[in-house]
Design a protein around this motif. Structure first.
Motif, PDB file in Angstrom:
ATOM      1  N   SER A 136       0.986  -1.194   0.088  1.00  0.00           N
ATOM      2  CA  SER A 136      -0.096   0.000  -0.084  1.00  0.00           C
ATOM      3  C   SER A 136       1.010   1.196  -0.162  1.00  0.00           C
ATOM      4  O   SER A 136       0.406   2.366  -0.605  1.00  0.00           O
ATOM      5  CB  SER A 136      -0.776  -0.124   1.275  1.00  0.00           C
ATOM      6  N   TRP A 137       2.004   1.340   0.683  1.00  0.00           N
ATOM      7  CA  TRP A 137       2.775   2.476   0.789  1.00  0.00           C
ATOM      8  C   TRP A 137       3.284   2.444  -0.677  1.00  0.00           C
ATOM      9  O   TRP A 137       3.610   3.568  -1.104  1.00  0.00           O
ATOM     10  CB  TRP A 137       3.975   2.152   1.862  1.00  0.00           C
ATOM     11  N   TRP A 138       3.970   1.355  -1.275  1.00  0.00           N
ATOM     12  CA  TRP A 138       4.831   1.341  -2.774  1.00  0.00           C
ATOM     13  C   TRP A 138       3.709   1.897  -3.751  1.00  0.00           C
ATOM     14  O   TRP A 138       4.126   2.868  -4.339  1.00  0.00           O
ATOM     15  CB  TRP A 138       5.322   0.111  -2.797  1.00  0.00           C
ATOM     16  N   ARG A 148       0.301   2.669  -3.429  1.00  0.00           N
ATOM     17  CA  ARG A 148      -0.795   3.866  -3.536  1.00  0.00           C
ATOM     18  C   ARG A 148      -0.290   5.076  -2.692  1.00  0.00           C
ATOM     19  O   ARG A 148      -0.965   5.959  -2.150  1.00  0.00           O
ATOM     20  CB  ARG A 148      -1.838   3.096  -3.109  1.00  0.00           C
ATOM     21  N   ASP A 149       1.028   5.053  -2.379  1.00  0.00           N
ATOM     22  CA  ASP A 149       1.522   6.216  -1.413  1.00  0.00           C
ATOM     23  C   ASP A 149       0.843   6.411  -0.264  1.00  0.00           C
ATOM     24  O   ASP A 149       0.756   7.480   0.184  1.00  0.00           O
ATOM     25  CB  ASP A 149       1.526   7.455  -2.157  1.00  0.00           C
ATOM     26  N   GLN A 150       0.377   5.460   0.301  1.00  0.00           N
ATOM     27  CA  GLN A 150      -0.262   5.532   1.587  1.00  0.00           C
ATOM     28  C   GLN A 150       0.762   5.622   2.722  1.00  0.00           C
ATOM     29  O   GLN A 150       1.437   4.929   2.981  1.00  0.00           O
ATOM     30  CB  GLN A 150      -1.041   4.128   1.747  1.00  0.00           C
ATOM     31  N   GLU A 151       0.259   6.708   3.217  1.00  0.00           N
ATOM     32  CA  GLU A 151       1.441   7.117   4.772  1.00  0.00           C
ATOM     33  C   GLU A 151       1.040   6.234   5.666  1.00  0.00           C
ATOM     34  O   GLU A 151       0.064   5.946   6.187  1.00  0.00           O
ATOM     35  CB  GLU A 151       1.004   8.557   4.848  1.00  0.00           C
ATOM     36  N   ILE A 152       2.356   5.723   6.438  1.00  0.00           N
ATOM     37  CA  ILE A 152       2.482   5.096   7.215  1.00  0.00           C
ATOM     38  C   ILE A 152       2.662   5.983   8.642  1.00  0.00           C
ATOM     39  O   ILE A 152       3.753   6.494   8.813  1.00  0.00           O
ATOM     40  CB  ILE A 152       3.421   3.930   7.301  1.00  0.00           C
ATOM     41  N   THR A 153       1.531   6.349   9.393  1.00  0.00           N
ATOM     42  CA  THR A 153       1.706   7.281  10.559  1.00  0.00           C
ATOM     43  C   THR A 153       1.294   6.762  11.674  1.00  0.00           C
ATOM     44  O   THR A 153       0.745   5.376  11.896  1.00  0.00           O
ATOM     45  CB  THR A 153       0.870   8.746  10.266  1.00  0.00           C
ATOM     46  N   THR A 196      -2.435   5.678  11.819  1.00  0.00           N
ATOM     47  CA  THR A 196      -2.931   4.721  10.846  1.00  0.00           C
ATOM     48  C   THR A 196      -2.015   3.459  10.866  1.00  0.00           C
ATOM     49  O   THR A 196      -2.855   2.537  11.594  1.00  0.00           O
ATOM     50  CB  THR A 196      -2.692   5.567   9.277  1.00  0.00           C
ATOM     51  N   THR A 197      -1.311   3.168  10.017  1.00  0.00           N
ATOM     52  CA  THR A 197      -0.635   1.790   9.931  1.00  0.00           C
ATOM     53  C   THR A 197       0.284   1.716  10.886  1.00  0.00           C
ATOM     54  O   THR A 197       0.597   0.275  11.174  1.00  0.00           O
ATOM     55  CB  THR A 197      -0.225   1.686   8.668  1.00  0.00           C
ATOM     56  N   LEU A 198       1.093   2.367  11.368  1.00  0.00           N
ATOM     57  CA  LEU A 198       2.228   2.189  12.266  1.00  0.00           C
ATOM     58  C   LEU A 198       2.021   1.215  13.371  1.00  0.00           C
ATOM     59  O   LEU A 198       2.806   0.474  13.582  1.00  0.00           O
ATOM     60  CB  LEU A 198       2.816   3.343  12.806  1.00  0.00           C
TER      61      LEU A 198
END
Length: 175
Positions: free
Chosen positions: A133-135, A137-142, A145-147
């Motif tokens: 998702s990060w790679w 769709r440029d979804q941020e890992i914050t 959110t996902t962290l």
């Protein structure tokens, strides 16, 4: 100084030859439960509790979530009954996931190798999907959110993939 280093015997070097890594684990049915197994089970329990919290949060805020979603499907009208049915399906799916996690906690605590491998597989897939998702769709890992889930999955992998957790889970296997 004699030149000898103080090395704790339970510590492993950063690089080990393959022949040493492939040596069979000792068969010891009376092995005490290692802290890594307890930690792994506790982390999976924490994940299940977060899942329960998420279910409560979704149920409490469902009206605002449902009103924010715009459905444009041919022949289907977005009615309050459809929203309630969607909530019920979502809560059943999340509830099933939480029950599976709780069963895995119990099995992990008592040393099930199948549960250990299944939990590690799910954690690996979760980490890989967060990366994808990060790679893609440029979804941020914050932090919000996902962290936290990502960190929890990594800690579960570290705990359950240890030699002591593997030895405890395989302590009764005949080799």
């Amino acid at each position: 100084m004699s030149g000898e280093r103080n090395v704790r015997p339970e510590r492993r070097p950063s690089y080990e030859p393959v022949t040493r890594l492939l040596q069979p684990i000792a068969h010891d049915p009376a092995m005490p439960r290692p802290s890594t197994t307890v930690t792994g089970a506790a982390l999976v329990l924490l994940s299940a509790l977060v899942g329960i919290g998420s279910m409560v949060e979704v149920a409490v805020n469902w009206k605002s979530y449902a009103s924010a979603v715009v459905l444009d499907l041919d022949g289907i009208d977005a009615t309050p009954d459809l929203a309630d049915a969607s909530l019920a399906v979502l809560l059943v799916v999340l509830g099933a996931a939480v029950v599976i996690q709780l069963v895995c906690v119990i099995l992990l605590f008592f040393g099930s190798n199948l549960a250990r491998v299944a939990v590690m597989t799910v954690a690996t897939l979760s980490i890989a999907s967060a990366f994808a998702s990060w790679w893609a769709r440029d979804q941020e890992i914050t932090l919000f959110t996902t962290l936290p889930a990502l960190a929890l999955d990594i800690l579960v992998l570290l705990a359950l993939s240890s030699r002591s957790a593997a030895a405890y889970a395989r302590r009764t296997e005949k080799r």
